[in-house]
Design a protein around this motif. Structure first.
Motif, PDB file in Angstrom:
ATOM      1  N   HIS A  13       0.821  -1.213   0.000  1.00 53.39           N
ATOM      2  CA  HIS A  13       0.000   0.000   0.000  1.00 53.39           C
ATOM      3  C   HIS A  13       0.857   1.267   0.000  1.00 53.39           C
ATOM      4  N   PHE A  14       1.943   1.247   0.790  1.00 54.34           N
ATOM      5  CA  PHE A  14       2.783   2.443   0.906  1.00 54.34           C
ATOM      6  C   PHE A  14       4.060   2.364   0.080  1.00 54.34           C
ATOM      7  N   GLY A  15       4.233   1.278  -0.677  1.00 58.65           N
ATOM      8  CA  GLY A  15       5.421   1.147  -1.502  1.00 58.65           C
ATOM      9  C   GLY A  15       6.704   1.023  -0.698  1.00 58.65           C
ATOM     10  N   LEU A  16       6.614   0.415   0.483  1.00 63.47           N
ATOM     11  CA  LEU A  16       7.787   0.225   1.322  1.00 63.47           C
ATOM     12  C   LEU A  16       8.605  -0.978   0.846  1.00 63.47           C
ATOM     13  N   GLU A  17       9.883  -0.984   1.145  1.00 67.49           N
ATOM     14  CA  GLU A  17      10.716  -2.130   0.792  1.00 67.49           C
ATOM     15  C   GLU A  17      10.439  -3.310   1.707  1.00 67.49           C
ATOM     16  N   ARG A  18      10.109  -3.024   2.964  1.00 75.83           N
ATOM     17  CA  ARG A  18       9.732  -4.083   3.891  1.00 75.83           C
ATOM     18  C   ARG A  18       8.838  -3.501   4.978  1.00 75.83           C
ATOM     19  N   ALA A  19       7.937  -4.324   5.462  1.00 73.82           N
ATOM     20  CA  ALA A  19       7.043  -3.906   6.542  1.00 73.82           C
ATOM     21  C   ALA A  19       6.692  -5.135   7.362  1.00 73.82           C
ATOM     22  N   LEU A  20       6.679  -4.982   8.677  1.00 75.49           N
ATOM     23  CA  LEU A  20       6.324  -6.069   9.575  1.00 75.49           C
ATOM     24  C   LEU A  20       5.279  -5.547  10.556  1.00 75.49           C
ATOM     25  N   ALA A  21       4.089  -6.124  10.496  1.00 70.50           N
ATOM     26  CA  ALA A  21       3.007  -5.783  11.412  1.00 70.50           C
ATOM     27  C   ALA A  21       2.922  -6.890  12.459  1.00 70.50           C
ATOM     28  N   VAL A  22       3.089  -6.534  13.710  1.00 69.92           N
ATOM     29  CA  VAL A  22       3.221  -7.510  14.786  1.00 69.92           C
ATOM     30  C   VAL A  22       1.994  -7.463  15.686  1.00 69.92           C
TER      31      VAL A  22
END
Length: 307
Positions: free
Chosen positions: A71-80
């Protein structure tokens, strides 16, 4: 499936999954055709002889993480998935951030470390990290035991790499004091190393609602003036409005990596969560200063709804 075929399926599965043999190798060894080996592996799954599980670290929600990243065009994202209690949430996010750094940092990197209460939970969870230089990105904010100098020391103690701290306040009273501090040899060396940082881990300070060491360190009138200019967030001393634009006002008095150098760092990972940080994290994402995000699942859902 009869017992003899079950035993044969188990043998084939053991050779394939544990001994890492190819289907052709197994076929040759057991005098079977490759097709028979494939059928036995399928049967092993169907009969429950082989069970494959995927375990994500510390409660990471894979689907939510992927949606946040895309959605935000991030290289990596971790939702915990974390506890609601702030201190427990910080510890859980620190564990995931530590695991991430252990996986992505290499001996060819120079790791930049900023300050944040959640970042302060990383060293206790960090059991391995590639040996590389560790440099402080901002001056000291907070108590002696909880500040960036101590954080850099703890991280370098794990990886055995050279540590370059900044023994200076995060924000000083005037530009002349800032210039004098920047000219001191130890601080000047750290500031010069900022040009070589390849990965950075940073916090995100919120100004509305206030949840930032920088915000708390400033006089009330100065806070009000900056809030009137639209300050929503702060990353390494760079002030941001809700759209992610840089708001001037403190850069000449900050002992920290400037925005133009932070933008040149190939990978900047922000770590933080909680309801007070949602608008600030959104501003940081919009600014383009960060490439990755470790946050809690509730904040991730809220970010998706706002962004």
């Amino acid at each position: 499936m009869g017992p003899e075929r079950q035993m044969l399926a188990a043998l084939v599965a053991t050779k394939h999954y544990f001994e890492k043999q190819t289907k052709s190798q197994i076929a040759d060894e057991l005098a079977l055709s490759r097709f028979q080996v494939a059928r036995l592996l399928d049967a092993a799954h169907a009969e429950g002889i082989v069970r494959i599980t995927v375990e994500l670290p510390s409660g990471v929600d894979a689907d939510l993480s992927d949606r946040l990243r895309r959605h935000f065009g991030l290289e990596r994202a971790l939702a915990v998935v974390t506890a609601d209690d702030p201190s427990t949430r910080r510890r859980q996010l620190g564990q995931v951030a530590a695991d991430l750094l252990a996986d992505v940092v290499t001996e060819d990197d120079c790791l930049g470390v900023a300050w944040g209460r959640t970042l302060g939970s990383i060293p206790a969870a960090l059991t391995r990290l590639a040996t590389c230089p560790v440099v402080q990105l901002t001056g000291v904010a907070g108590s002696v035991s909880e500040n960036t100098v101590e954080l850099v020391r703890q991280v370098s103690a794990v990886n055995g790499g050279p540590a370059t701290p900044i023994y200076a306040p995060f924000v000083v009273a005037d530009t002349a004091t800032a210039r004098g501090l920047r000219s001191q040899s130890g601080i000047a060396r750290a500031l010069e190393l900022h040009r070589t940082v390849t990965r950075a881990v940073v916090g995100v300070g919120s100004w509305d609602p206030p949840d930032s060491k920088m915000h708390d360190s400033l006089p009330v009138e100065e806070r009000r003036a900056l809030l009137a200019k639209g300050v929503q967030a702060e990353v390494c001393g760079t002030l941001l409005n809700a759209q992610g634009g840089v708001v001037g006002g403190l850069e000449d008095r900050c002992i920290a990596i400037p925005a133009e150098l932070l933008r040149k760092v190939p990978e900047v990972i922000a770590v933080g969560g909680g309801a007070t940080k949602i608008k600030a994290m959104l501003a940081a994402i919009r600014s383009g200063l960060i490439h990755g995000l470790v946050t809690d699942a509730t904040a991730a859902e809220e970010l998706l709804s706002l962004g």
